[in-house]
Design a protein around this motif. Structure first.
Motif, mmCIF file in Angstrom:
data_model
loop_
_atom_site.group_PDB
_atom_site.id
_atom_site.type_symbol
_atom_site.label_atom_id
_atom_site.label_comp_id
_atom_site.label_asym_id
_atom_site.label_seq_id
_atom_site.Cartn_x
_atom_site.Cartn_y
_atom_site.Cartn_z
ATOM 1 N N UNK A 8 46.046 -16.205 10.599
ATOM 2 C CA UNK A 8 45.622 -16.581 11.940
ATOM 3 C C UNK A 8 45.425 -18.088 11.981
ATOM 4 N N UNK A 9 46.214 -18.730 12.824
ATOM 5 C CA UNK A 9 46.067 -20.165 13.005
ATOM 6 C C UNK A 9 46.655 -20.547 14.350
ATOM 7 N N UNK A 10 46.288 -21.689 14.820
ATOM 8 C CA UNK A 10 46.818 -22.181 16.091
ATOM 9 C C UNK A 10 48.203 -22.774 15.840
ATOM 10 N N UNK A 11 48.993 -22.923 16.872
ATOM 11 C CA UNK A 11 50.301 -23.569 16.698
ATOM 12 C C UNK A 11 50.180 -24.972 16.103
ATOM 13 N N UNK A 12 49.160 -25.694 16.518
ATOM 14 C CA UNK A 12 48.974 -27.053 15.988
ATOM 15 C C UNK A 12 48.663 -26.997 14.494
ATOM 16 N N UNK A 13 47.835 -26.054 14.065
ATOM 17 C CA UNK A 13 47.529 -25.919 12.639
ATOM 18 C C UNK A 13 48.788 -25.546 11.849
ATOM 19 N N UNK A 14 49.633 -24.687 12.405
ATOM 20 C CA UNK A 14 50.872 -24.311 11.726
ATOM 21 C C UNK A 14 51.812 -25.509 11.590
ATOM 22 N N UNK A 15 51.915 -26.317 12.651
ATOM 23 C CA UNK A 15 52.770 -27.519 12.577
ATOM 24 C C UNK A 15 52.278 -28.475 11.495
ATOM 25 N N UNK A 16 50.972 -28.667 11.430
ATOM 26 C CA UNK A 16 50.406 -29.566 10.414
ATOM 27 C C UNK A 16 50.669 -29.008 9.023
#
Length: 84
Positions: A8-16
Motif C-alpha cells: 500500500x502506497x501512494x502513486x507519488x511514493x511508488x514513483x519515488x
C-alpha cells in the motif's frame, strides 16, 4: 510456488521508490494550457459557423439535404430532377 505481495502506497511514493521523475508540475501546466484552449474554442463557437463547417459547401440548405436523403432511401439515383 506462488508469492503474493500487497503493498500500500501512494502513486507519488511508488514513483519515488522506482526512481521515476516527478512530472506533476509539468502535467498541471499542460492541463491548464489544454483547459485554456478548450475554453477559448468553445467561446468562439457560433451555430451558423458550425453548420457551414459540417455541411458540404455544395448544399444550399436543409431542403436540399432532405431531398437527397429521401431520394437515396427511395432508390432514386437522379435526385429530384430525374424523370421516371
Amino acid at each position: 510456488m506462488k508469492i503474493k505481495l500487497d503493498i500500500e502506497c501512494t502513486p507519488q511514493e511508488a514513483r519515488i521508490f522506482f526512481g521515476l521523475p516527478d512530472v506533476e508540475k509539468m502535467q498541471e501546466a499542460i492541463m491548464k494550457e489544454l483547459q485554456d484552449r478548450m475554453i477559448e474554442n468553445i467561446s468562439g463557437l457560433d451555430p451558423e459557423k458550425m453548420m457551414k463547417t459540417w455541411l458540404p459547401a455544395s448544399m444550399k440548405g436543409f431542403d436540399q439535404m432532405q431531398n437527397m436523403f429521401w431520394s437515396s432511401l427511395s432508390g432514386d439515383k437522379g435526385g429530384s430532377d430525374s424523370k421516371e
